[in-house]
Design a protein around this motif. Structure first.
Motif, short mmCIF file in Angstrom:
data_model
loop_
_atom_site.label_atom_id
_atom_site.label_comp_id
_atom_site.label_asym_id
_atom_site.label_seq_id
_atom_site.Cartn_x
_atom_site.Cartn_y
_atom_site.Cartn_z
N ARG A 198 0.82 -1.21 0.00
CA ARG A 198 0.00 0.00 0.00
C ARG A 198 0.85 1.27 0.00
O ARG A 198 0.31 2.37 -0.04
CB ARG A 198 -0.90 0.01 1.24
CG ARG A 198 -1.88 -1.15 1.31
CD ARG A 198 -2.50 -1.25 2.68
NE ARG A 198 -1.50 -1.48 3.70
CZ ARG A 198 -1.78 -1.55 5.01
NH1 ARG A 198 -3.02 -1.38 5.43
NH2 ARG A 198 -0.82 -1.78 5.89
N ARG A 199 2.16 1.12 0.03
CA ARG A 199 3.00 2.31 0.10
C ARG A 199 2.82 3.16 -1.14
O ARG A 199 2.44 2.68 -2.21
CB ARG A 199 4.47 1.93 0.27
CG ARG A 199 5.03 1.11 -0.89
CD ARG A 199 6.53 0.91 -0.74
NE ARG A 199 6.87 0.15 0.45
CZ ARG A 199 7.89 0.45 1.23
NH1 ARG A 199 8.66 1.49 0.96
NH2 ARG A 199 8.17 -0.29 2.29
N ASP A 200 3.13 4.46 -1.01
CA ASP A 200 3.00 5.38 -2.13
C ASP A 200 4.17 5.27 -3.09
O ASP A 200 4.02 5.48 -4.29
CB ASP A 200 2.90 6.82 -1.61
CG ASP A 200 1.61 7.06 -0.85
OD1 ASP A 200 1.60 7.87 0.08
OD2 ASP A 200 0.59 6.42 -1.21
N TYR A 201 5.36 5.00 -2.56
CA TYR A 201 6.53 4.86 -3.41
C TYR A 201 7.58 4.09 -2.64
O TYR A 201 7.46 3.89 -1.43
CB TYR A 201 7.06 6.24 -3.83
CG TYR A 201 7.63 7.07 -2.70
CD1 TYR A 201 6.80 7.83 -1.89
CD2 TYR A 201 8.99 7.08 -2.43
CE1 TYR A 201 7.31 8.57 -0.85
CE2 TYR A 201 9.51 7.82 -1.40
CZ TYR A 201 8.67 8.56 -0.61
OH TYR A 201 9.18 9.30 0.43
N LEU A 202 8.60 3.64 -3.34
CA LEU A 202 9.69 2.88 -2.77
C LEU A 202 10.94 3.74 -2.84
O LEU A 202 11.43 4.05 -3.93
CB LEU A 202 9.87 1.58 -3.56
CG LEU A 202 10.89 0.58 -3.04
CD1 LEU A 202 10.51 0.11 -1.64
CD2 LEU A 202 10.98 -0.60 -3.99
N ASN A 203 11.46 4.11 -1.68
CA ASN A 203 12.57 5.06 -1.60
C ASN A 203 13.90 4.32 -1.65
O ASN A 203 14.19 3.46 -0.81
CB ASN A 203 12.48 5.85 -0.30
CG ASN A 203 13.42 7.03 -0.27
OD1 ASN A 203 14.41 7.08 -1.01
ND2 ASN A 203 13.13 8.01 0.57
N TYR A 204 14.74 4.66 -2.64
CA TYR A 204 16.02 3.98 -2.78
C TYR A 204 16.95 4.29 -1.61
O TYR A 204 17.89 3.53 -1.33
CB TYR A 204 16.69 4.34 -4.10
CG TYR A 204 17.20 5.76 -4.19
CD1 TYR A 204 16.39 6.77 -4.72
CD2 TYR A 204 18.47 6.11 -3.78
CE1 TYR A 204 16.84 8.06 -4.82
CE2 TYR A 204 18.93 7.41 -3.87
CZ TYR A 204 18.11 8.38 -4.40
OH TYR A 204 18.56 9.66 -4.48
N ARG A 205 16.70 5.36 -0.89
CA ARG A 205 17.58 5.75 0.22
C ARG A 205 17.46 4.82 1.42
O ARG A 205 18.29 4.85 2.30
CB ARG A 205 17.31 7.19 0.63
CG ARG A 205 17.63 8.21 -0.43
CD ARG A 205 17.35 9.62 0.05
NE ARG A 205 17.65 10.62 -0.96
CZ ARG A 205 16.79 11.02 -1.89
NH1 ARG A 205 15.58 10.51 -1.92
NH2 ARG A 205 17.14 11.92 -2.79
N GLY A 206 16.43 3.99 1.46
CA GLY A 206 16.23 3.12 2.61
C GLY A 206 16.81 1.73 2.48
O GLY A 206 16.60 0.88 3.34
N MET A 207 17.57 1.49 1.40
CA MET A 207 18.08 0.16 1.15
C MET A 207 19.41 -0.09 1.86
O MET A 207 20.20 0.83 2.06
CB MET A 207 18.28 -0.05 -0.36
CG MET A 207 17.03 0.12 -1.19
SD MET A 207 15.69 -1.03 -0.74
CE MET A 207 14.54 0.10 0.03
N ASP A 208 19.64 -1.35 2.22
CA ASP A 208 20.87 -1.71 2.92
C ASP A 208 21.94 -2.27 1.98
O ASP A 208 23.14 -2.06 2.19
CB ASP A 208 20.57 -2.76 4.00
CG ASP A 208 19.67 -2.23 5.09
OD1 ASP A 208 18.75 -2.96 5.53
OD2 ASP A 208 19.87 -1.07 5.52
N TYR A 209 21.52 -2.99 0.97
CA TYR A 209 22.47 -3.63 0.04
C TYR A 209 21.94 -3.48 -1.39
O TYR A 209 20.74 -3.50 -1.62
CB TYR A 209 22.63 -5.12 0.38
CG TYR A 209 23.07 -5.37 1.79
CD1 TYR A 209 22.13 -5.69 2.77
CD2 TYR A 209 24.41 -5.29 2.16
CE1 TYR A 209 22.52 -5.91 4.08
CE2 TYR A 209 24.81 -5.52 3.46
CZ TYR A 209 23.86 -5.82 4.42
OH TYR A 209 24.25 -6.05 5.71
N TRP A 210 22.91 -3.42 -2.34
CA TRP A 210 22.57 -3.23 -3.74
C TRP A 210 23.32 -4.22 -4.63
O TRP A 210 24.45 -4.59 -4.33
CB TRP A 210 22.95 -1.83 -4.19
CG TRP A 210 22.07 -0.76 -3.65
CD1 TRP A 210 22.24 -0.06 -2.49
CD2 TRP A 210 20.87 -0.27 -4.24
NE1 TRP A 210 21.22 0.85 -2.33
CE2 TRP A 210 20.37 0.73 -3.38
CE3 TRP A 210 20.17 -0.58 -5.41
CZ2 TRP A 210 19.19 1.43 -3.67
CZ3 TRP A 210 19.00 0.12 -5.68
CH2 TRP A 210 18.52 1.11 -4.82
#
Length: 134
Positions: free
Chosen positions: A112-124
């Motif tokens: 249900r989130r409005d968007y997915l923020n890339y700043r909240g990620m731990d690993y890429w």
């Protein structure tokens, strides 16, 4: 060591399909979630979709630009330490052209989130290029 490795990118024509894979290993956390992001040249990285690895509750997030065309799924490791997250991309459009990244975070993917923020990620992961020609 946490590793995320994307594969499946390539060059397709508009209307065709691709399936991206993200192999996730070494990622341990109380709640494990995986997101797909993309970044087109000159644009900010944007969240595309996410899924929870440890809850089979059907929660999925999709950006409005891909709803109805993309589908995320996971194949959780049974006898290995690698989980795989897929992004099935159908009816691709030229505006889907971008480098696609998968990312992991200790948290929950709420559909249900409005968007997915890339700043909240731990690993890429390092990314996979998807090019859609018109």
């Amino acid at each position: 060591e946490v590793q995320l490795v994307e594969s499946g990118g390539g060059l397709v024509h508009a209307g065709e399909s691709l399936r991206l894979s993200c192999a996730v290993s070494g990622f341990t956390a109380d709640e494990r979630a995986i997101g797909w992001f993309r970044q087109a040249p000159g644009k900010e990285r944007e969240g595309v979709s996410c899924i929870n690895l440890d809850r089979d509750d059907g929660n999925r997030y999709y950006d409005n630009s891909v709803k109805g065309r993309f589908a995320i799924s996971s194949d959780n490791a049974q006898n290995s330490d690698t989980d795989t997250v897929y992004l099935q991309m159908n009816n691709l459009k030229p505006e889907d052209t971008a480098v696609y990244f998968c990312a992991a975070w200790n948290g929950y993917c709420d559909g249900r989130r409005d968007y997915l923020n890339y700043r909240g990620m731990d690993y890429w992961g390092k990314g996979a290029l998807v090019t859609v020609s018109s």
